[in-house]
Design an enzyme around this catalytic site. Structure first.
Site, PDB file in Angstrom:
ATOM      1  CB  SER A 171       9.734  -6.028   0.657  1.00  9.87           C
ATOM      2  OG  SER A 171       9.233  -5.610  -0.354  1.00  9.87           O
TER       3      SER A 171
ATOM      4  CG  ASP B 202       9.325  -6.463  -4.393  1.00 11.03           C
ATOM      5  OD1 ASP B 202       9.031  -5.543  -4.022  1.00 11.03           O
ATOM      6  OD2 ASP B 202       9.157  -7.638  -3.812  1.00 11.03           O
TER       7      ASP B 202
ATOM      8  CD  GLU C 138      -0.604  -6.937  -4.747  1.00 13.08           C
ATOM      9  OE1 GLU C 138      -1.488  -7.616  -3.970  1.00 13.08           O
ATOM     10  OE2 GLU C 138       0.658  -6.983  -4.292  1.00 13.08           O
ATOM     11  CB  ALA C 139      -3.269  -0.298  -5.967  1.00 11.55           C
ATOM     12  CG  ASN C 140       1.521  -3.041  -3.668  1.00 11.41           C
ATOM     13  OD1 ASN C 140       2.040  -3.466  -5.034  1.00 11.41           O
ATOM     14  ND2 ASN C 140       1.125  -4.000  -2.871  1.00 11.41           N
TER      15      ASN C 140
ATOM     16  CB  SER D 249      -5.193  -8.828   8.690  1.00  7.83           C
ATOM     17  OG  SER D 249      -3.696  -9.124   8.570  1.00  7.83           O
TER      18      SER D 249
ATOM     19  CB  THR E  92      -0.187 -10.942   9.436  1.00  2.00           C
ATOM     20  OG1 THR E  92      -0.406  -9.520   8.887  1.00  2.00           O
ATOM     21  CG2 THR E  92       0.586 -11.551   8.200  1.00  2.00           C
TER      22      THR E  92
END
Length: 578
Positions: A96, A312, A402-404, A532, A534
């Site tokens: 991505s 996406d 989402e804001a992204n 987070s 990750t």
């Protein structure tokens, strides 16, 4: 029951029992052969020592140089998933918005959904199994889910434009071949296109034609019909610049353009002819840096669009008359779409409930605008598209972003049926029937399987054209509150626990109370923390009525996180006032 009937019943039961035994022996024999081949095949895809992989919302993502064994194992798992679902599934090879040296893989379920959450653990366990233990790892999955290994399997495969894509694709295909699975390698596609194709295939064409060309035709036909009889526009200009992130979105936009019949003048920059994927370009860069990619020549008022590496995500932006950068992110997109669909539903006379799903990162102004001005209910979900998607299913028409810039719209089966019936009901007045017809076309234009930059871009252009809005008009719906996002390194991210869609910290003790006291000091203050998924960091988000106060609030909360949640390194320093 007569003696004769009892005799035949005994024979029938005996034959059925014998068949079950034969089938069990066949399955067991075939299974042992396949599992042995899986272990043997792993020799060509050895797993590196000392590295653990985790399947998250975005699947697996890491440096491409260490992913070969993961791709092989996901080929094995994709075949099992297909057998378990008795349908075609898909595997997308992409990272991505990550840098070009990274790559990844995620599995797609039969209706284009993301992989069922329960299978994420199976994916993680299989990816981390030792080479010699692959057979037993597969056996555990098969036994736990009672998968009939003798069933056929079929998998669609695609990748983005990363140089590491072809060899990683081969590793995945090796896994599929071991399982005896059939597959179709579509080569380079956007992630949403692959989601779309697998849904088309499993719906037997009800959702659309199972070809890349069919994808373009469906979107373009809906887009052009929605623009018929549009009339003269005073503000809206059908001209747009697309930042393709040097990725697949640029390639596929060029393939779409001939289908649009010059209804939209599109200039594609960062098209992959020079520059690296996602490097100083793309949706993530534009949102984080709050500026256009270098080298884009933009006139004031010119509408611009940025895709991410696998197309996406999408965000819009423009420069106002004073040359000031303005971002139109996922929050702005969701309010625009929800407002327009709400108007169509109202005009159609249909009784459908529309809702918007956001995360805690959504700008507070967008939430207040939706609830207080538009009177649209808003639900908050945990961060991660799979959580928003699931929540959106609770509405007849669920808009989630989402804001992204990652998001789409979901229509329930009941809503789709009502809309289609109304669009063909001659007993309705022309206004109601026309509104229902436009809703039907919007359903065709929207890719309901997953967030789709190309589809979302066309949806936004349709609404702006219908309303005769320039970018400024859209942006004036509400004014974003200034915000700040920080990361604090901690010894163990699991020390921070949250509830209420990650908006309230339940651990460590005293953290939420400290946040509440800090927030209460500032006008329109809001802040939350979340670990987070990750790495051992805690993310701190804050917003307030000015940027300086948002920065200060974020700093003060980060200090509390550092002190109460086991911060490492130097304590966060106050923001610069220069």
């Amino acid at each position: 029951m007569s003696k004769v009937m009892r005799y035949f019943r005994v024979v029938q039961v005996s034959l059925c029992s014998t068949w079950r035994q034969v089938r069990t022996v066949y399955r067991t024999g075939k299974m042992s052969d396949i599992l042995a081949e899986a272990v043997k095949g792993a020799a060509a895809h050895p797993r590196p020592e000392g590295i653990n992989f985790t399947y998250g919302t975005a699947g697996f993502r890491d440096k491409s140089t260490i992913l070969d064994p993961v791709l092989y194992r996901m080929g094995l798992l994709a075949a099992l998933r297909s057998k378990a679902k008795k349908a075609t599934v898909a595997a997308m090879i992409t990272a991505s918005h990550n840098p070009e040296p990274d790559n990844g893989v995620k599995l797609v379920d039969p209706m284009g959904e993301m992989l069922e959450a329960a299978w994420e653990k199976h994916a993680t366990d299989l990816a981390n199994a030792k080479d010699e233990d692959i057979g037993s790892a597969l056996q555990r999955i098969i036994d736990a889910l009672d998968i009939d290994i003798s069933l056929p399997s079929d998998v669609f495969v695609a990748r983005d434009t990363r140089p590491s894509g072809p060899p990683l694709t081969q590793a995945l295909l090796d896994g599929l071949k071991v399982m005896g699975s059939t597959f179709t390698d579509f080569g380079i596609l956007t992630t949403p296109q692959l989601h779309y194709l697998v849904r088309c295939h499993n719906s037997r064409g009800a959702y659309g034609e199972t070809t890349e060309e069919g994808y373009y035709k469906k979107l373009a036909q809906a887009f052009l019909k929605l623009r018929e009889d549009a009339g003269t526009k005073k503000k809206y200009q059908p001209v747009v610049i697309i930042d393709g992130a040097n990725g697949v979105g640029a390639l596929k936009t060029r393939k779409l353009q001939p289908h649009l019949n010059d209804s939209l003048k599109i200039t594609v920059c960062n098209d992959g002819s020079s520059g690296k994927l996602n490097e100083k370009c793309g949706a993530d860069f534009v949102k984080v840096q709050q500026k256009p990619p270098p080298g884009m020549e933009i006139q004031p008022g010119q509408r611009c669009v940025s895709f991410d590496g696998d197309a996406d995500r999408v965000v819009f932006f423009y420069l106002n008359k004073d040359g000031v950068f303005n971002l139109l992110d996922g929050d702005k997109i969701s309010t625009l779409i929800a407002g327009y669909l709400g108007e169509l539903v109202s005009a159609s006379g249909l009784q459908l409930n529309i809702g918007v799903v956001q995360t805690a990162y959504a700008n507070g102004s967008s939430t207040r605008y939706l609830e207080d001005v538009m009177k649209v209910p808003v639900s908050c979900a945990k961060t991660g598209v799979k959580h928003l998607h699931h929540k959106a299913l609770e509405f007849d028409v669920g808009v989630y972003f989402e804001a992204n810039g990652h998001g789409t719209v979901l229509f329930s089966d009941q809503a789709e049926q009502k809309i289609k019936v109304a669009s063909q009901d001659d007993s309705l007045d022309s206004g109601k029937r026309e509104a229902a017809t436009r809703l039907t076309l919007m359903m065709d234009l929207i890719n309901q399987t997953v967030g789709d930059a190309i589809s979302d871009f066309l949806v936004v252009e349709t609404i702006l054209s219908t309303r005769d809005w320039a970018a400024d008009d859209w942006n004036m719906q509400y004014k974003d509150l200034p915000s700040r996002l920080l990361k604090i390194k901690v010894k163990d991210r699991t020390a921070v626990q949250t509830t209420d869609a990650e908006r309230c910290a339940t651990a460590p003790a005293g953290l939420q109370e400290a946040i509440n006291k800090l927030v209460a000091k500032y006008q329109q203050g809001r802040s939350f923390v979340r670990p987070s998924g990750t790495e051992d960091v805690v993310r701190v988000f804050a917003e307030a009525d000015t940027q300086a106060i948002a920065d200060m609030l974020a700093h003060e909360v980060s200090v509390q996180v550092y002190q109460l949640a086991g911060g490492v390194g130097e304590q966060p320093q106050p923001p610069s006032t220069s």
